[in-house]
Design a protein around this motif. Structure first.
Motif, PDB file in Angstrom:
ATOM      1  N   ALA A  89      32.784  41.744  45.438  1.00  0.00           N
ATOM      2  CA  ALA A  89      33.351  41.638  44.095  1.00  0.00           C
ATOM      3  C   ALA A  89      34.832  41.982  44.085  1.00  0.00           C
TER       4      ALA A  89
ATOM      5  N   ARG B 112      37.128  39.288  45.494  1.00  0.00           N
ATOM      6  CA  ARG B 112      37.420  38.158  44.616  1.00  0.00           C
ATOM      7  C   ARG B 112      38.793  38.308  43.960  1.00  0.00           C
ATOM      8  N   ILE B 113      39.055  39.474  43.398  1.00  0.00           N
ATOM      9  CA  ILE B 113      40.332  39.664  42.720  1.00  0.00           C
ATOM     10  C   ILE B 113      41.470  39.734  43.723  1.00  0.00           C
TER      11      ILE B 113
ATOM     12  N   TRP C 261      30.498  46.699  39.612  1.00  0.00           N
ATOM     13  CA  TRP C 261      31.251  45.462  39.447  1.00  0.00           C
ATOM     14  C   TRP C 261      30.476  44.421  38.642  1.00  0.00           C
ATOM     15  N   GLU C 262      29.270  44.747  38.231  1.00  0.00           N
ATOM     16  CA  GLU C 262      28.501  43.841  37.378  1.00  0.00           C
ATOM     17  C   GLU C 262      27.864  44.609  36.230  1.00  0.00           C
TER      18      GLU C 262
ATOM     19  N   THR D 256      33.244  40.983  30.094  1.00  0.00           N
ATOM     20  CA  THR D 256      33.129  39.551  30.341  1.00  0.00           C
ATOM     21  C   THR D 256      31.673  39.119  30.329  1.00  0.00           C
TER      22      THR D 256
ATOM     23  N   THR E 217      30.068  37.633  32.558  1.00  0.00           N
ATOM     24  CA  THR E 217      29.473  37.845  33.872  1.00  0.00           C
ATOM     25  C   THR E 217      29.337  39.327  34.226  1.00  0.00           C
TER      26      THR E 217
ATOM     27  N   TYR F  16      31.646  41.300  34.924  1.00  0.00           N
ATOM     28  CA  TYR F  16      32.701  41.692  35.849  1.00  0.00           C
ATOM     29  C   TYR F  16      33.753  42.487  35.074  1.00  0.00           C
TER      30      TYR F  16
ATOM     31  N   GLU G 268      39.122  40.449  33.718  1.00  0.00           N
ATOM     32  CA  GLU G 268      39.339  39.053  33.359  1.00  0.00           C
ATOM     33  C   GLU G 268      40.796  38.731  33.657  1.00  0.00           C
TER      34      GLU G 268
ATOM     35  N   ALA H 273      36.552  34.924  34.794  1.00  0.00           N
ATOM     36  CA  ALA H 273      35.918  36.146  35.274  1.00  0.00           C
ATOM     37  C   ALA H 273      34.495  35.807  35.716  1.00  0.00           C
ATOM     38  N   PRO H 274      34.111  36.214  36.926  1.00  0.00           N
ATOM     39  CA  PRO H 274      34.979  36.834  37.915  1.00  0.00           C
ATOM     40  C   PRO H 274      35.911  35.791  38.516  1.00  0.00           C
TER      41      PRO H 274
END
Length: 353
Positions: A12, A15-16, A55-56, A61, A63, A65, A68, A325-326
């Protein structure tokens, strides 16, 4: 990447970090500003007692996450909104923590009177999120905004809105339940009220613009948000009214990107087509960030979140925003004929502009 910044310890978090790497190819200063701030604002998530589940676990958001990212047609800035505390932490601390991080990265913060008003308003509430931190990263500076949870009780929500932004409240009142309030940390008079009407259509948006003193933008906003035929009207459109320095500055409508354009590759195609046609300053930033979504994939939970259309006082054209997001996965799925690299896509974009 700077040492110690976004260490990519989980999928997670990668990703960012990967998104910032892509943005860094076209706006290195923007990406580095965002990276340094996120290293601080996501520290609670990174050290959460629930590990990767943090992270979830955010209601920021769809999702879940906790970050955003967003882009706007008005500037080339990279926007982020962050849930700054871990899911197991006391939500009553989110307001002060978000304001603290904003000050740490250059914003003035809340004035004591406003901070006290918000704390008193939230005292005793069963908070869902408390507050989020919004950041607008440009080349030489970052501006900040708090998104503050309000009491669902209509009377108390109205009392707070009238105290913070009476002009915006006069324009918005009666449109729908107040959901949260945005307060600028760089200009304490900049406040945005967000509501969820039972049904949003062109008539409602025209009324809001007329109340806001922007009747000339009512038609363009309605056309952009719900379509010239009103086909986009419905219950899943939120609205907002913003004010600063004793006057209304903007009226906005927000809708689900998935609802309007369905799958992510179609959202990307539509956004990029408009961005290139209208010469958005952020066209190449969005193209880089969303590159992994260039190809059609089997239907899945969408990465795009909201599309928003904004009527801004004194600005003849409607401003458009798009959020994700994510962040989409770091490696795009490539097929025959698809872009071989970000550099190639950028070159093609430049040739078509």
């Amino acid at each position: 990447m700077s040492a110690g910044i976004l260490t990519r310890t989980t999928t997670a978090e990668r990703r960012i970090a990967d998104l910032l790497d892509r943005v860094g190819e076209v706006r290195p200063a923007h990406a580095e500003r965002a990276r340094r701030e996120l290293d601080v604002s996501l520290a609670a998530m990174r050290s959460s007692a629930v590990g990767a589940l943090a992270w979830e676990s955010s209601c920021l958001t769809p999702t879940r996450y906790p970050v955003e990212v967003a882009f706007t047609s008005a500037t080339d800035e990279l926007r982020t909104a962050v849930d700054v505390i871990a899911p197991e932490d006391d939500r009553r601390t989110a307001l002060d923590e978000a304001a603290r991080i904003g000050r740490l990265f250059g914003s003035a913060g809340l004035d004591p009177e406003t901070a006290d008003l918000l704390r008193r308003h939230q005292h005793g509430l069963p908070l869902r999120f408390g507050a989020w931190l919004g950041s607008r990263h440009a080349a030489v500076s970052t501006a900040h905004k708090l998104y503050v949870e309000v009491d669902p009780d209509p009377a108390r929500a109205r009392e707070l809105a009238e105290a913070l932004a009476p002009e915006a409240w006069r324009a918005l009142a009666g449109a729908g339940a107040l959901r949260f309030i945005g307060i600028g940390l760089d200009d304490p008079h900049a406040v945005e009220l967000y509501a969820r009407p039972a049904h949003t259509d062109g008539d409602l948006l025209r009324v809001l613009c007329a109340r806001a003193g922007m009747a000339e933008l009512a038609g363009p906003l309605a056309d952009a948000a719900v379509g010239t035929d009103g086909a986009g009207s419905g219950r899943n459109l939120a609205v907002s009214v913003a004010s600063a320095a004793d006057r209304v500055t903007a009226v906005a409508a927000f809708t689900s990107a998935h609802q309007r354009l369905r799958r992510d590759h179609r959202v990307r195609e539509a956004v990029l087509a408009q961005a290139r046609r209208d010469e958005w300053a952020s066209a190449d930033v969005y193209a880089a960030a969303s590159l992994p979504l260039a190809e059609a994939v089997p239907l899945q939970r969408p990465f795009h979140t909201a599309l928003s259309d904004v009527a801004v006082a004194g600005r003849p054209e409607i401003v458009h925003h798009v959020g994700m997001a994510p962040p989409p996965p770091g490696r795009p799925r490539r097929s025959e004929g698809s872009p071989a690299s970000l550099t190639r896509e950028q070159r093609e974009q430049g040739e078509g502009s």
